[in-house]
Scaffold this active site. Structure first.
Site, PDB file in Angstrom:
ATOM      1  N   ASP A  44      43.753  41.622  80.899  1.00  0.00           N
ATOM      2  CA  ASP A  44      44.316  42.741  80.134  1.00  0.00           C
ATOM      3  C   ASP A  44      45.537  43.313  80.853  1.00  0.00           C
ATOM      4  O   ASP A  44      46.209  44.206  80.333  1.00  0.00           O
ATOM      5  CB  ASP A  44      43.259  43.810  79.819  1.00  0.00           C
ATOM      6  CG  ASP A  44      42.626  44.390  81.049  1.00  0.00           C
ATOM      7  OD1 ASP A  44      42.932  43.941  82.172  1.00  0.00           O
ATOM      8  OD2 ASP A  44      41.799  45.322  80.907  1.00  0.00           O
ATOM      9  N   LYS A 112      35.336  38.535  81.063  1.00  0.00           N
ATOM     10  CA  LYS A 112      35.278  39.327  82.305  1.00  0.00           C
ATOM     11  C   LYS A 112      35.178  40.788  81.900  1.00  0.00           C
ATOM     12  O   LYS A 112      35.826  41.210  80.933  1.00  0.00           O
ATOM     13  CB  LYS A 112      36.523  39.085  83.157  1.00  0.00           C
ATOM     14  CG  LYS A 112      36.564  39.967  84.414  1.00  0.00           C
ATOM     15  CD  LYS A 112      37.597  39.503  85.429  1.00  0.00           C
ATOM     16  CE  LYS A 112      39.004  39.952  85.149  1.00  0.00           C
ATOM     17  NZ  LYS A 112      39.193  41.415  85.059  1.00  0.00           N
ATOM     18  N   GLU A 114      34.749  44.972  83.668  1.00  0.00           N
ATOM     19  CA  GLU A 114      34.879  45.780  84.884  1.00  0.00           C
ATOM     20  C   GLU A 114      33.660  46.681  85.046  1.00  0.00           C
ATOM     21  O   GLU A 114      33.185  47.263  84.059  1.00  0.00           O
ATOM     22  CB  GLU A 114      36.155  46.625  84.811  1.00  0.00           C
ATOM     23  CG  GLU A 114      37.409  45.779  84.729  1.00  0.00           C
ATOM     24  CD  GLU A 114      38.703  46.598  84.700  1.00  0.00           C
ATOM     25  OE1 GLU A 114      38.652  47.840  84.853  1.00  0.00           O
ATOM     26  OE2 GLU A 114      39.767  45.974  84.519  1.00  0.00           O
ATOM     27  N   GLU A 180      38.821  43.231  93.617  1.00  0.00           N
ATOM     28  CA  GLU A 180      40.240  43.623  93.625  1.00  0.00           C
ATOM     29  C   GLU A 180      40.449  44.802  94.573  1.00  0.00           C
ATOM     30  O   GLU A 180      39.726  45.815  94.508  1.00  0.00           O
ATOM     31  CB  GLU A 180      40.682  44.006  92.203  1.00  0.00           C
ATOM     32  CG  GLU A 180      42.161  44.422  92.157  1.00  0.00           C
ATOM     33  CD  GLU A 180      42.760  44.466  90.757  1.00  0.00           C
ATOM     34  OE1 GLU A 180      42.060  44.147  89.776  1.00  0.00           O
ATOM     35  OE2 GLU A 180      43.959  44.814  90.667  1.00  0.00           O
TER      36      GLU A 180
HETATM   37  O1  KIV Z   1      43.906  41.711  84.084  1.00  0.00           O
HETATM   38  C1  KIV Z   1      44.090  41.155  85.191  1.00  0.00           C
HETATM   39  O2  KIV Z   1      45.149  40.593  85.472  1.00  0.00           O
HETATM   40  C2  KIV Z   1      43.000  41.215  86.157  1.00  0.00           C
HETATM   41  C3  KIV Z   1      43.271  40.638  87.510  1.00  0.00           C
HETATM   42  C4  KIV Z   1      44.086  41.567  88.297  1.00  0.00           C
HETATM   43  C5  KIV Z   1      42.031  40.266  88.214  1.00  0.00           C
HETATM   44  O3  KIV Z   1      41.956  41.713  85.859  1.00  0.00           O
END
Ligand code: KIV
Length: 280
Positions: A44, A112, A114, A180
């Site tokens: 994102d 993915k 968070e 991160e």
């Molecule tokens: O959206 C993204 O680019 C990320 C990376 C920084 C891991 O989540």
């Protein structure tokens, strides 16, 4: 053949480091396909580097689905992971609906999301439904308004929470975890304590793999180089040089040339002129 998460997990078990990069469009995906990159993240972060927003917060599920589908169309080999965008997974039901779109319409192989222990119900229901989940801990960009943009887990309590969150994600069924902006010792500690691969960005060399943002590592922006990035190329400067050469060539009458142009028969041209003269 597209790489599977089982192959990636086995390669980590055999001591290999995974290499991941973000990717948001068909053209970049075709370039990735020609490289040896193992897996791509339709991140994102596209909200910032592709759409010009200040954070990832405004990114919509439609944005993600469209980008994911173009990356999948452009690549055959790397595993493709797609980010669930901000507030699209506040409940297990919402997470399932959003993941359904990313997998069915976007064609990604994993999502993915968070967050740590608080995301366990979402991760469990996704995994139960057959959706591979990659976790994301440490600095979680969707929470930038709450936590600010800074290294996470420097203090003992915060570091313990990151470790507990990683263990909770692993127990819930996440197949990998992005770390991160955490201190390298904390990332190494997490990596030693979980059995799933860890993928670091700004988390040191002790992770099982690394992820970088395409625009950062290929040097597309001149004004911003995050500390956790190394510029492996300066494509921005290269592109500007190419654009300016184009301008100069057009202005000097050196482009286009005959090579870039098609011609009609002189007889046809004569015919056109005479037809027009008759009509006049
Ligand atoms: O959206 C993204 O680019 C990320 C990376 C920084 C891991 O989540």
């Amino acid at each position: 053949m597209r790489t599977t998460l089982q192959q990636l997990t086995q390669r980590v078990a055999a001591g290999e480091r995974l290499v991941m990069v973000t990717c948001y469009d068909y053209t970049s995906a075709r370039l990735v396909d020609r490289s040896q990159i193992d897996l791509v993240l339709v991140g994102d972060s596209l909200g910032m580097v592709m759409l010009g927003h200040e954070s990832t917060v405004p990114v919509t599920l439609d944005d993600m689905v469209r980008a994911a589908a173009s990356v999948v169309r452009g690549s055959r080999r790397p595993l493709v992971v797609g980010d669930l965008p901000f507030l699209s997974y506040t409940t297990p039901a919402a997470a399932l609906a959003a993941a359904h779109r990313l997998l069915a319409e976007g064609g990604v192989q994993s999502v993915k999301l968070e967050g740590g222990a608080q995301m366990v119900p979402q991760v469990e229901s996704l995994v139960r439904a057959g959706v591979p989940v990659m976790g994301h801990l440490g600095f979680t960009p969707q929470s930038v308004n709450q936590i600010g943009m800074r290294v996470q887990g420097r203090e003992a309590g915060a570091a313990v929470s990151v470790i507990q969150d990683a263990l909770a994600l692993e127990a819930a069924g996440a197949w990998a975890i992005v770390l991160e902006l955490v201190p390298e010792q904390l990332a190494a500690e997490v990596t030693a304590r979980v059995s799933v691969p860890t993928i670091g960005i700004g988390a040191g060399a002790g992770c099982d793999g690394q992820v970088q943002v395409w625009h950062d590592m290929l040097g597309l922006f001149e004004d911003f180089v995050p500390r956790h990035t190394r510029r492996f190329r300066s494509l921005g400067a290269e592109a500007v040089a190419g654009l300016d050469e184009y301008v100069a060539a057009v202005r000097a009458g050196q482009f286009p040339t005959r090579e870039n142009t098609s011609r009609m028969d002189d007889d046809v041209l004569a015919q056109v002129r005479s037809d027009l003269a008759e009509r006049a």
